[in-house]
Design a protein around this motif. Structure first.
Motif, PDB file in Angstrom:
ATOM      1  N   CYS A   1      47.125  36.058  45.477  1.00  0.00           N
ATOM      2  CA  CYS A   1      45.938  36.933  45.901  1.00  0.00           C
ATOM      3  C   CYS A   1      46.572  38.160  45.801  1.00  0.00           C
ATOM      4  O   CYS A   1      45.311  38.536  46.556  1.00  0.00           O
ATOM      5  CB  CYS A   1      47.489  36.869  47.864  1.00  0.00           C
ATOM      6  SG  CYS A   1      47.883  34.815  48.306  1.00  0.00           S
ATOM      7  N   VAL A   2      47.096  39.217  45.244  1.00  0.00           N
ATOM      8  CA  VAL A   2      47.118  40.727  44.891  1.00  0.00           C
ATOM      9  C   VAL A   2      46.410  40.902  44.341  1.00  0.00           C
ATOM     10  O   VAL A   2      45.404  41.773  44.782  1.00  0.00           O
ATOM     11  CB  VAL A   2      48.616  41.251  44.435  1.00  0.00           C
ATOM     12  CG1 VAL A   2      48.414  42.296  44.765  1.00  0.00           C
ATOM     13  CG2 VAL A   2      50.324  41.048  45.571  1.00  0.00           C
ATOM     14  N   TRP A   3      45.731  40.364  43.338  1.00  0.00           N
ATOM     15  CA  TRP A   3      45.117  40.731  42.498  1.00  0.00           C
ATOM     16  C   TRP A   3      43.334  40.760  42.943  1.00  0.00           C
ATOM     17  O   TRP A   3      42.633  41.194  42.946  1.00  0.00           O
ATOM     18  CB  TRP A   3      44.921  40.055  40.996  1.00  0.00           C
ATOM     19  CG  TRP A   3      45.213  39.237  40.351  1.00  0.00           C
ATOM     20  CD1 TRP A   3      46.558  37.846  40.884  1.00  0.00           C
ATOM     21  CD2 TRP A   3      44.102  37.522  40.632  1.00  0.00           C
ATOM     22  NE1 TRP A   3      45.835  36.604  39.943  1.00  0.00           N
ATOM     23  CE2 TRP A   3      44.660  36.603  39.954  1.00  0.00           C
ATOM     24  CE3 TRP A   3      43.067  38.432  40.517  1.00  0.00           C
ATOM     25  CZ2 TRP A   3      43.511  35.862  39.710  1.00  0.00           C
ATOM     26  CZ3 TRP A   3      41.794  37.061  40.331  1.00  0.00           C
ATOM     27  CH2 TRP A   3      42.617  35.961  39.967  1.00  0.00           C
ATOM     28  N   ALA A   4      43.443  39.192  43.285  1.00  0.00           N
ATOM     29  CA  ALA A   4      42.350  39.167  44.530  1.00  0.00           C
ATOM     30  C   ALA A   4      41.876  39.280  45.166  1.00  0.00           C
ATOM     31  O   ALA A   4      40.785  40.257  44.973  1.00  0.00           O
ATOM     32  CB  ALA A   4      42.077  37.549  44.613  1.00  0.00           C
ATOM     33  N   VAL A   5      42.356  40.410  46.499  1.00  0.00           N
ATOM     34  CA  VAL A   5      42.106  41.346  46.588  1.00  0.00           C
ATOM     35  C   VAL A   5      41.624  42.454  46.013  1.00  0.00           C
ATOM     36  O   VAL A   5      41.169  43.807  46.680  1.00  0.00           O
ATOM     37  CB  VAL A   5      43.144  41.313  48.405  1.00  0.00           C
ATOM     38  CG1 VAL A   5      43.376  41.898  48.378  1.00  0.00           C
ATOM     39  CG2 VAL A   5      42.906  39.637  48.995  1.00  0.00           C
ATOM     40  N   ALA A   6      42.284  42.786  45.340  1.00  0.00           N
ATOM     41  CA  ALA A   6      42.893  44.026  44.934  1.00  0.00           C
ATOM     42  C   ALA A   6      40.492  44.534  43.471  1.00  0.00           C
ATOM     43  O   ALA A   6      40.231  45.464  43.765  1.00  0.00           O
ATOM     44  CB  ALA A   6      43.457  44.553  43.960  1.00  0.00           C
ATOM     45  N   PHE A   7      40.434  42.931  43.413  1.00  0.00           N
ATOM     46  CA  PHE A   7      39.791  43.168  43.121  1.00  0.00           C
ATOM     47  C   PHE A   7      37.851  43.277  43.789  1.00  0.00           C
ATOM     48  O   PHE A   7      36.975  43.762  43.621  1.00  0.00           O
ATOM     49  CB  PHE A   7      38.823  41.754  42.310  1.00  0.00           C
ATOM     50  CG  PHE A   7      39.939  42.056  40.789  1.00  0.00           C
ATOM     51  CD1 PHE A   7      39.991  43.050  39.932  1.00  0.00           C
ATOM     52  CD2 PHE A   7      39.984  40.611  39.854  1.00  0.00           C
ATOM     53  CE1 PHE A   7      40.405  42.957  39.443  1.00  0.00           C
ATOM     54  CE2 PHE A   7      40.839  40.301  39.220  1.00  0.00           C
ATOM     55  CZ  PHE A   7      40.877  41.701  38.154  1.00  0.00           C
ATOM     56  N   LYS A   8      38.275  42.768  45.100  1.00  0.00           N
ATOM     57  CA  LYS A   8      37.654  42.743  45.740  1.00  0.00           C
ATOM     58  C   LYS A   8      37.402  44.520  46.305  1.00  0.00           C
ATOM     59  O   LYS A   8      36.641  44.687  46.457  1.00  0.00           O
ATOM     60  CB  LYS A   8      37.518  41.973  46.856  1.00  0.00           C
ATOM     61  CG  LYS A   8      37.474  42.128  48.416  1.00  0.00           C
ATOM     62  CD  LYS A   8      36.095  41.876  48.957  1.00  0.00           C
ATOM     63  CE  LYS A   8      35.061  41.859  50.130  1.00  0.00           C
ATOM     64  NZ  LYS A   8      33.831  41.846  50.697  1.00  0.00           N
ATOM     65  N   GLN A   9      38.433  44.674  46.354  1.00  0.00           N
ATOM     66  CA  GLN A   9      38.692  46.322  46.662  1.00  0.00           C
ATOM     67  C   GLN A   9      38.093  47.233  45.848  1.00  0.00           C
ATOM     68  O   GLN A   9      37.628  48.719  46.008  1.00  0.00           O
ATOM     69  CB  GLN A   9      40.009  47.127  47.515  1.00  0.00           C
ATOM     70  CG  GLN A   9      40.372  45.819  48.572  1.00  0.00           C
ATOM     71  CD  GLN A   9      40.299  46.924  50.132  1.00  0.00           C
ATOM     72  OE1 GLN A   9      38.979  47.150  49.734  1.00  0.00           O
ATOM     73  NE2 GLN A   9      40.464  46.066  50.912  1.00  0.00           N
ATOM     74  N   SER A  10      37.626  46.940  44.501  1.00  0.00           N
ATOM     75  CA  SER A  10      37.813  47.500  43.517  1.00  0.00           C
ATOM     76  C   SER A  10      36.344  47.640  43.869  1.00  0.00           C
ATOM     77  O   SER A  10      35.274  48.425  42.678  1.00  0.00           O
ATOM     78  CB  SER A  10      38.126  47.097  42.239  1.00  0.00           C
ATOM     79  OG  SER A  10      37.308  46.048  41.412  1.00  0.00           O
TER      80      SER A  10
END
Length: 106
Positions: free
Chosen positions: A14-23
């Motif tokens: 979940c963290v990496w998916a949201v972080a990629f969205k935020q990137s």
């Protein structure tokens, strides 16, 4: 302990998916770095869990919890749809994950 490791792997998914969205397509370095680091950590934890769990069960739980978690973040943070149908289908994923958990020993 194996299931705790698997749940941690799903949380990191979940963290990496949201972080990629935020990137913003890897144009913002810090969210991109968080995404890459947590993606690697998530896969490593999944691999550790696979020592004791069947691959089909572990992968289904990992992706299922990750998908539900990211969908919840999408609803809460990004204003994505929270229609009854969507929530119902997300609930079905959770029911499937719970069923797999209680049918497997480990």
């Amino acid at each position: 302990m194996t299931w705790i490791i698997l749940f941690c792997a799903a949380l990191l998914e979940c963290v990496w998916a949201v972080a990629f969205k935020q990137s913003d397509g890897f144009t913002r370095p810090w969210p991109a770095i968080v995404g890459v680091v947590t993606a690697v950590a998530s896969v490593v934890l999944l691999a550790i869990a696979l020592r004791a769990l069947p691959v089909g069960t572990a992968y289904a739980v990992w992706t299922g919890l990750g998908a539900v978690g990211v969908a919840v973040v999408g609803i809460a943070r990004f204003g994505e749809s929270a229609s009854p149908a969507r929530l119902g289908f997300l609930t079905l994923i959770l029911v499937g994950v719970a069923g797999l958990r209680f049918l497997e020993s480990g």
